[in-house]
Design an enzyme around this catalytic site. Structure first.
Site, PDB file in Angstrom:
ATOM      1  N   LYS A  76       0.839  -1.198   0.000  1.00 23.15           N
ATOM      2  CA  LYS A  76       0.000   0.000   0.000  1.00 23.15           C
ATOM      3  C   LYS A  76       0.871   1.244   0.000  1.00 23.15           C
ATOM      4  O   LYS A  76       0.610   2.218  -0.712  1.00 23.15           O
ATOM      5  CB  LYS A  76      -0.937  -0.016   1.228  1.00 23.15           C
ATOM      6  CG  LYS A  76      -2.055  -1.054   1.095  1.00 23.15           C
ATOM      7  CD  LYS A  76      -2.758  -1.365   2.406  1.00 23.15           C
ATOM      8  CE  LYS A  76      -3.754  -2.523   2.226  1.00 23.15           C
ATOM      9  NZ  LYS A  76      -4.335  -3.030   3.462  1.00 23.15           N
ATOM     10  N   GLN A 112      -3.787  -1.505   9.909  1.00 24.59           N
ATOM     11  CA  GLN A 112      -3.795  -2.812   9.257  1.00 24.59           C
ATOM     12  C   GLN A 112      -4.473  -3.863  10.139  1.00 24.59           C
ATOM     13  O   GLN A 112      -4.126  -4.037  11.300  1.00 24.59           O
ATOM     14  CB  GLN A 112      -2.352  -3.233   8.922  1.00 24.59           C
ATOM     15  CG  GLN A 112      -2.252  -4.544   8.163  1.00 24.59           C
ATOM     16  CD  GLN A 112      -2.941  -4.513   6.788  1.00 24.59           C
ATOM     17  OE1 GLN A 112      -2.839  -3.539   6.050  1.00 24.59           O
ATOM     18  NE2 GLN A 112      -3.645  -5.586   6.437  1.00 24.59           N
ATOM     19  N   ASP A 164     -10.127   3.789   4.904  1.00 22.82           N
ATOM     20  CA  ASP A 164     -10.269   2.340   4.736  1.00 22.82           C
ATOM     21  C   ASP A 164     -11.697   1.897   5.086  1.00 22.82           C
ATOM     22  O   ASP A 164     -12.027   0.720   4.981  1.00 22.82           O
ATOM     23  CB  ASP A 164      -9.245   1.633   5.641  1.00 22.82           C
ATOM     24  CG  ASP A 164      -8.926   0.216   5.185  1.00 22.82           C
ATOM     25  OD1 ASP A 164      -9.107  -0.083   3.989  1.00 22.82           O
ATOM     26  OD2 ASP A 164      -8.495  -0.594   6.025  1.00 22.82           O
TER      27      ASP A 164
END
Ligand code: NAP
Length: 279
Positions: free
Chosen positions: A54, A98, A121
């Site tokens: 990413k 994450q 996200d």
């Protein structure tokens, strides 16, 4: 019948190009690049790889990324503190924590420390509720990426029977809601579903989001159905028995090269969107 491939690599490329253009314009106007902060807790190799991918994609598209790495024994309070600091840092536009974090951490508490305007996200309850109500907000990236991929191929969804296998908060549940918002008739299946094969056999659209290699058998696929495989298992294997499913499906996503690239592309697009909104 041999299915048409839903090529996430190709579709994500054009999404990344338009994101790069927007990032360039933002940088010209403000004198700084849109910035994604990534937070990684512990040393899980797969998570390290995802974060690295990413971040490197950010750099290639003209975004900047800031890495926060914390040891595996980080407490919930400490993680919440770190995420809160990023939430109030004016030089950060988007935050990616994450998943998964080590088991002793309250992951929900850490997600909720992400300011809604930086939740690129799409993991907070605020984003989930906005999506469920059809209000503006950030989409959970994998579900949002799946819809963008289906749209790129003009796959009709209205009135179709969709079966989502998996009900996680970041993937199964939100993808079902996005399909519902497109007027599909949605059924969720999960580990307690009595007859998964029977449910899948009825589906015009199948989304597999489980994390079990080839759980969805090719012979279950209704001829002409749309098959989206979000699963990723060791050895580049999805949750769908690909070769057999491709014989019957109308459209199918490959693994890799289907859902995965769309997820990252959406993350970067939403980061630029967050930066633009803030400016
Ligand atoms: P998760 O949180 O572990 O959820 C898995 C879901 O599958 C649960 O809802 C579970 O049901 C259900 N399930 C388990 N066994 C089942 C069975 N035998 N039959 C039917 N349903 C079953 O996983 P996740 O985070 O959603 O991820 C799912 C997969 O997507 C993984 O392979 C992951 O690597 C992949 N993924 C890919 C991307 C990408 O960018 N491509 C992004 C995120 C995740 P219960 O709720 O009843 O336990």
């Amino acid at each position: 019948m041999s299915a048409q491939i839903l090529d996430g690599t190709a579709v994500s490329r054009s999404l990344l190009e338009s994101t790069a253009e927007r990032a360039r314009a933002f940088t010209d106007n403000t004198g700084r690049k849109p910035t994604l902060a990534t937070v990684l807790v512990g040393d899980d190799p797969a998570s390290q790889t995802y974060v690295r991918m990413k971040r490197s994609r950010c750099e290639r598209v003209g975004l900047s990324s800031r890495a926060v790495e914390l040891p595996a024994d980080t407490s919930t309070d400490r993680l919440v503190e770190e995420v809160s600091a990023l939430s109030s840092d004016a030089s950060v536009d988007g935050i990616l924590l994450q998943h998964p974090v080590p088991a002793h951490i309250d992951e929900r508490a850490a997600f909720e420390a992400i300011a809604p305007g930086k939740d690129v996200d799409g993991v907070t309850m605020h984003s989930f509720a906005a999506m469920a109500f059809g209000e503006a907000g950030f989409h959970s990236c994998t579900p949002g990426g799946i819809l963008r991929l289906l749209d790129a191929y003009e796959v009709p969804l209205s009135g179709k029977r969709a079966v989502v296998v998996g009900r996680s908060p970041i993937l199964g549940k939100p993808v079902g809601m996005l399909l519902l918002a497109r007027d599909a008739t949605v059924t969720y299946c999960h580990s307690r579903t009595a007859d998964l094969a029977a449910a899948v056999r009825e589906a015009d659209v199948v989304v597999a989001a489980v994390g079990k290699a080839e759980l969805v058998r090719g012979e279950w696929i209704k001829p002409g159905a749309v098959v989206v495989d979000a699963g990723y298992n060791p050895g580049n294997v999805g949750d769908v028995e690909y070769a057999a499913a491709a014989e019957r499906a109308g459209y199918i996503t490959p693994v890799p090269g289907g859902v995965g690239p769309m997820t990252i592309a959406l993350l970067l697009e939403q980061t630029v969107q967050a930066a633009e909104a803030k400016a």
